[in-house]
Scaffold this motif. Structure first.
Motif, PDB file in Angstrom:
ATOM      1  N   LYS A 159      30.883  33.950  44.096  1.00 10.78           N
ATOM      2  CA  LYS A 159      31.573  35.256  44.715  1.00 10.78           C
ATOM      3  C   LYS A 159      31.035  34.319  46.269  1.00 10.78           C
ATOM      4  CE  LYS A 159      30.977  39.107  42.584  1.00 10.78           C
ATOM      5  NZ  LYS A 159      29.930  40.824  42.458  1.00 10.78           N
ATOM      6  N   CYS A 160      31.044  34.552  47.424  1.00 10.68           N
ATOM      7  CA  CYS A 160      30.993  33.862  49.057  1.00 10.68           C
ATOM      8  C   CYS A 160      29.685  34.783  48.789  1.00 10.68           C
ATOM      9  CB  CYS A 160      31.703  34.035  49.858  1.00 10.68           C
ATOM     10  SG  CYS A 160      31.111  33.718  51.099  1.00 10.68           S
ATOM     11  N   GLY A 161      28.305  33.812  49.911  1.00 11.13           N
ATOM     12  CA  GLY A 161      27.512  34.343  50.095  1.00 11.13           C
ATOM     13  C   GLY A 161      27.581  35.250  51.537  1.00 11.13           C
ATOM     14  N   LYS A 162      27.827  34.559  51.985  1.00  8.62           N
ATOM     15  CA  LYS A 162      28.147  34.518  53.498  1.00  8.62           C
ATOM     16  C   LYS A 162      28.841  35.478  54.150  1.00  8.62           C
ATOM     17  CE  LYS A 162      24.681  31.174  54.240  1.00  8.62           C
ATOM     18  NZ  LYS A 162      23.226  31.671  54.885  1.00  8.62           N
ATOM     19  N   LEU A 163      29.813  35.985  53.354  1.00  8.26           N
ATOM     20  CA  LEU A 163      31.168  37.033  53.508  1.00  8.26           C
ATOM     21  C   LEU A 163      31.790  37.875  52.172  1.00  8.26           C
ATOM     22  CD1 LEU A 163      32.852  38.229  56.161  1.00  8.26           C
ATOM     23  CD2 LEU A 163      34.402  35.895  55.373  1.00  8.26           C
ATOM     24  N   GLN A 164      31.403  39.132  52.083  1.00  3.17           N
ATOM     25  CA  GLN A 164      31.824  39.959  51.325  1.00  3.17           C
ATOM     26  C   GLN A 164      33.215  39.966  50.814  1.00  3.17           C
ATOM     27  OE1 GLN A 164      28.853  40.768  49.309  1.00  3.17           O
ATOM     28  NE2 GLN A 164      27.544  39.590  50.545  1.00  3.17           N
ATOM     29  N   GLY A 165      33.930  39.555  52.527  1.00  7.71           N
ATOM     30  CA  GLY A 165      35.099  40.122  52.699  1.00  7.71           C
ATOM     31  C   GLY A 165      36.137  39.280  51.567  1.00  7.71           C
ATOM     32  N   LEU A 166      36.067  37.798  51.286  1.00  4.63           N
ATOM     33  CA  LEU A 166      36.272  36.680  50.143  1.00  4.63           C
ATOM     34  C   LEU A 166      36.286  37.583  48.831  1.00  4.63           C
ATOM     35  CD1 LEU A 166      35.900  35.401  52.844  1.00  4.63           C
ATOM     36  CD2 LEU A 166      35.768  32.991  51.208  1.00  4.63           C
ATOM     37  N   ALA A 167      37.522  37.554  48.596  1.00  5.13           N
ATOM     38  CA  ALA A 167      37.993  37.860  46.537  1.00  5.13           C
ATOM     39  C   ALA A 167      37.244  35.954  46.186  1.00  5.13           C
ATOM     40  CB  ALA A 167      39.060  37.603  46.520  1.00  5.13           C
ATOM     41  N   PRO A 168      36.745  36.571  45.271  1.00  3.28           N
ATOM     42  CA  PRO A 168      36.222  35.397  44.311  1.00  3.28           C
ATOM     43  C   PRO A 168      37.082  35.377  43.135  1.00  3.28           C
ATOM     44  CG  PRO A 168      34.730  37.712  43.943  1.00  3.28           C
ATOM     45  CD  PRO A 168      35.933  37.757  44.664  1.00  3.28           C
ATOM     46  N   ILE A 169      37.667  34.158  43.091  1.00  2.00           N
ATOM     47  CA  ILE A 169      38.450  34.035  42.064  1.00  2.00           C
ATOM     48  C   ILE A 169      38.113  32.837  41.181  1.00  2.00           C
ATOM     49  CG2 ILE A 169      41.191  33.060  41.552  1.00  2.00           C
ATOM     50  CD1 ILE A 169      40.975  36.213  43.086  1.00  2.00           C
ATOM     51  N   SER A 170      38.317  32.375  39.987  1.00  2.00           N
ATOM     52  CA  SER A 170      37.831  31.000  39.503  1.00  2.00           C
ATOM     53  C   SER A 170      39.252  30.505  38.700  1.00  2.00           C
ATOM     54  CB  SER A 170      36.798  31.891  37.914  1.00  2.00           C
ATOM     55  OG  SER A 170      38.101  32.622  37.188  1.00  2.00           O
ATOM     56  N   TYR A 171      39.267  29.319  37.907  1.00  2.00           N
ATOM     57  CA  TYR A 171      40.247  29.042  38.368  1.00  2.00           C
ATOM     58  C   TYR A 171      40.933  29.726  36.573  1.00  2.00           C
ATOM     59  CZ  TYR A 171      38.989  24.077  41.043  1.00  2.00           C
ATOM     60  OH  TYR A 171      38.331  23.241  41.435  1.00  2.00           O
ATOM     61  N   HIS A 172      40.040  29.849  35.738  1.00  2.00           N
ATOM     62  CA  HIS A 172      40.903  30.564  34.644  1.00  2.00           C
ATOM     63  C   HIS A 172      41.464  31.561  35.043  1.00  2.00           C
ATOM     64  CE1 HIS A 172      41.119  32.737  30.898  1.00  2.00           C
ATOM     65  NE2 HIS A 172      41.023  33.802  31.439  1.00  2.00           N
ATOM     66  N   HIS A 173      41.514  32.644  36.615  1.00  2.00           N
ATOM     67  CA  HIS A 173      42.000  33.471  36.786  1.00  2.00           C
ATOM     68  C   HIS A 173      43.188  32.770  37.498  1.00  2.00           C
ATOM     69  CE1 HIS A 173      38.277  35.782  36.864  1.00  2.00           C
ATOM     70  NE2 HIS A 173      39.195  36.808  35.757  1.00  2.00           N
ATOM     71  N   LEU A 174      43.192  31.831  38.132  1.00  2.00           N
ATOM     72  CA  LEU A 174      44.432  31.349  38.490  1.00  2.00           C
ATOM     73  C   LEU A 174      45.275  30.720  37.323  1.00  2.00           C
ATOM     74  CD1 LEU A 174      45.296  30.026  41.041  1.00  2.00           C
ATOM     75  CD2 LEU A 174      44.276  28.377  40.690  1.00  2.00           C
ATOM     76  N   VAL A 175      44.775  29.850  36.926  1.00  2.37           N
ATOM     77  CA  VAL A 175      45.721  29.514  35.657  1.00  2.37           C
ATOM     78  C   VAL A 175      46.309  30.285  34.677  1.00  2.37           C
ATOM     79  CG1 VAL A 175      45.758  28.041  33.887  1.00  2.37           C
ATOM     80  CG2 VAL A 175      44.312  27.690  35.553  1.00  2.37           C
ATOM     81  N   THR A 176      45.760  32.009  34.637  1.00  2.00           N
ATOM     82  CA  THR A 176      46.235  32.587  33.600  1.00  2.00           C
ATOM     83  C   THR A 176      47.490  32.862  34.711  1.00  2.00           C
ATOM     84  OG1 THR A 176      44.569  33.111  32.669  1.00  2.00           O
ATOM     85  CG2 THR A 176      45.236  34.981  32.518  1.00  2.00           C
ATOM     86  N   ALA A 177      47.449  33.457  36.147  1.00  2.00           N
ATOM     87  CA  ALA A 177      48.418  34.024  36.801  1.00  2.00           C
ATOM     88  C   ALA A 177      49.549  32.778  37.159  1.00  2.00           C
ATOM     89  CB  ALA A 177      47.685  33.949  38.572  1.00  2.00           C
ATOM     90  N   LEU A 178      49.563  32.162  36.895  1.00  2.00           N
ATOM     91  CA  LEU A 178      50.310  30.590  37.962  1.00  2.00           C
ATOM     92  C   LEU A 178      51.094  30.988  36.009  1.00  2.00           C
ATOM     93  CD1 LEU A 178      48.673  27.924  39.503  1.00  2.00           C
ATOM     94  CD2 LEU A 178      49.767  29.951  40.403  1.00  2.00           C
ATOM     95  N   LYS A 179      50.803  30.362  34.749  1.00  2.00           N
ATOM     96  CA  LYS A 179      50.962  30.664  33.826  1.00  2.00           C
ATOM     97  C   LYS A 179      51.946  31.939  33.667  1.00  2.00           C
ATOM     98  CE  LYS A 179      47.716  28.431  30.554  1.00  2.00           C
ATOM     99  NZ  LYS A 179      47.345  27.618  29.214  1.00  2.00           N
ATOM    100  N   ASN A 180      51.770  33.322  34.216  1.00  2.00           N
ATOM    101  CA  ASN A 180      52.532  33.910  34.459  1.00  2.00           C
ATOM    102  C   ASN A 180      53.886  34.122  35.030  1.00  2.00           C
ATOM    103  OD1 ASN A 180      51.310  35.302  31.603  1.00  2.00           O
ATOM    104  ND2 ASN A 180      49.823  36.617  33.727  1.00  2.00           N
ATOM    105  N   ALA A 181      54.346  33.074  35.395  1.00  2.00           N
ATOM    106  CA  ALA A 181      55.330  32.888  36.222  1.00  2.00           C
ATOM    107  C   ALA A 181      56.474  32.515  35.334  1.00  2.00           C
ATOM    108  CB  ALA A 181      55.506  31.923  37.246  1.00  2.00           C
ATOM    109  N   PRO A 182      57.687  32.669  35.582  1.00  2.00           N
ATOM    110  CA  PRO A 182      58.914  32.603  34.745  1.00  2.00           C
ATOM    111  C   PRO A 182      59.431  31.274  35.298  1.00  2.00           C
ATOM    112  CG  PRO A 182      59.738  34.028  35.823  1.00  2.00           C
ATOM    113  CD  PRO A 182      58.029  34.745  36.489  1.00  2.00           C
ATOM    114  N   ILE A 183      59.677  30.548  34.424  1.00  2.00           N
ATOM    115  CA  ILE A 183      60.580  29.199  34.604  1.00  2.00           C
ATOM    116  C   ILE A 183      62.089  29.818  35.569  1.00  2.00           C
ATOM    117  CG2 ILE A 183      61.047  26.748  34.403  1.00  2.00           C
ATOM    118  CD1 ILE A 183      57.924  26.902  34.809  1.00  2.00           C
ATOM    119  N   ARG A 184      62.327  29.398  36.186  1.00  4.76           N
ATOM    120  CA  ARG A 184      63.595  29.778  36.453  1.00  4.76           C
ATOM    121  C   ARG A 184      64.823  28.225  35.675  1.00  4.76           C
ATOM    122  NH1 ARG A 184      63.679  31.854  42.541  1.00  4.76           N
ATOM    123  NH2 ARG A 184      62.787  33.506  42.804  1.00  4.76           N
ATOM    124  N   LYS A 185      65.905  28.582  35.626  1.00  2.00           N
ATOM    125  CA  LYS A 185      66.743  27.459  34.697  1.00  2.00           C
ATOM    126  C   LYS A 185      67.725  27.193  35.965  1.00  2.00           C
ATOM    127  CE  LYS A 185      66.149  29.728  30.050  1.00  2.00           C
ATOM    128  NZ  LYS A 185      66.784  29.211  29.115  1.00  2.00           N
TER     129      LYS A 185
END
Length: 200
Positions: A159-185
């Protein structure tokens, strides 16, 4: 010359070592190639990771369209929809005038939404850094009627200590989200008859 450091600085350095240590592999463990190692970059090279992520998210160049960015937005602000028809711009190291402070990523959608992403691998947040970014974003975009969103990307979702409005995102959450993106042929290209090989 006095080379001693303050207890606060010593604690900061020890905390950083503690953050880095789990990511260091044992010498006898065979490592797999990654995009970074192929490009001869260190696993903690913040700029290299950011450049690659900007490429993956950019529907104008990534070859798979809007879905990676759409999935990322679901982590930050699910109410923001983005489609292939939208005008999306992604900039790295965007400078805010007149201070010239730079945010790691700036994503704008249709001159309506502006998303600031601050990326920290192991470096600590500088004093009032994200607070300044909030002020800069509001002046540059909020004052023009943009919806402004913030994201704080770190390996472990700190978490960001200075600004509470920043959504804290981990690499795990990011990679999981990107893996769910379908590959277009890609559509197969059809050569004209005179350009094909074979018998006439």
């Amino acid at each position: 010359m006095n080379s001693s450091i303050s207890p606060a600085e010593a604690k900061k350095q020890l905390d950083r070592i503690a953050d880095i240590y789990p990511y260091i592999k044992e010498e006898d463990v065979q490592s797999n190639d990654t995009v970074l190692t192929i490009l001869n970059k260190q696993f903690h090279d913040e700029n290299a990771i950011s450049d690659y992520l900007a490429y993956v998210l950019n529907p104008n160049v990534n070859g798979v369209g809007i879905q990676p960015l759409h999935n990322l937005l679901q982590l930050i602000t699910p109410s923001v929809e983005v489609t292939d028809a939208d005008n999306v711009q992604i900039e790295r190291e965007y400078p805010f005038p007149p201070s010239n402070r730079r945010i790691d990523f700036l994503i704008t959608i249709n001159d309506e939404t502006a998303i600031a992403i601050e990326h920290k691998v192991f470096a600590p947040e500088h004093k009032n850094q994200t607070s300044h970014y909030e002020t800069d974003m509001q002046k540059a975009f909020g004052a023009k009627g943009y919806r402004v969103e913030y994201m704080f990307l770190t390996p472990d979702g700190k978490k960001c200590g200075k600004l509470q409005g920043l959504a804290p995102i981990s690499y795990h959450h990011l990679v999981t989200a990107l893996k769910n993106a379908p590959i277009r042929k890609k559509k197969r290209s059809h050569l004209p008859a005179h350009g094909r090989c074979g018998k006439n």
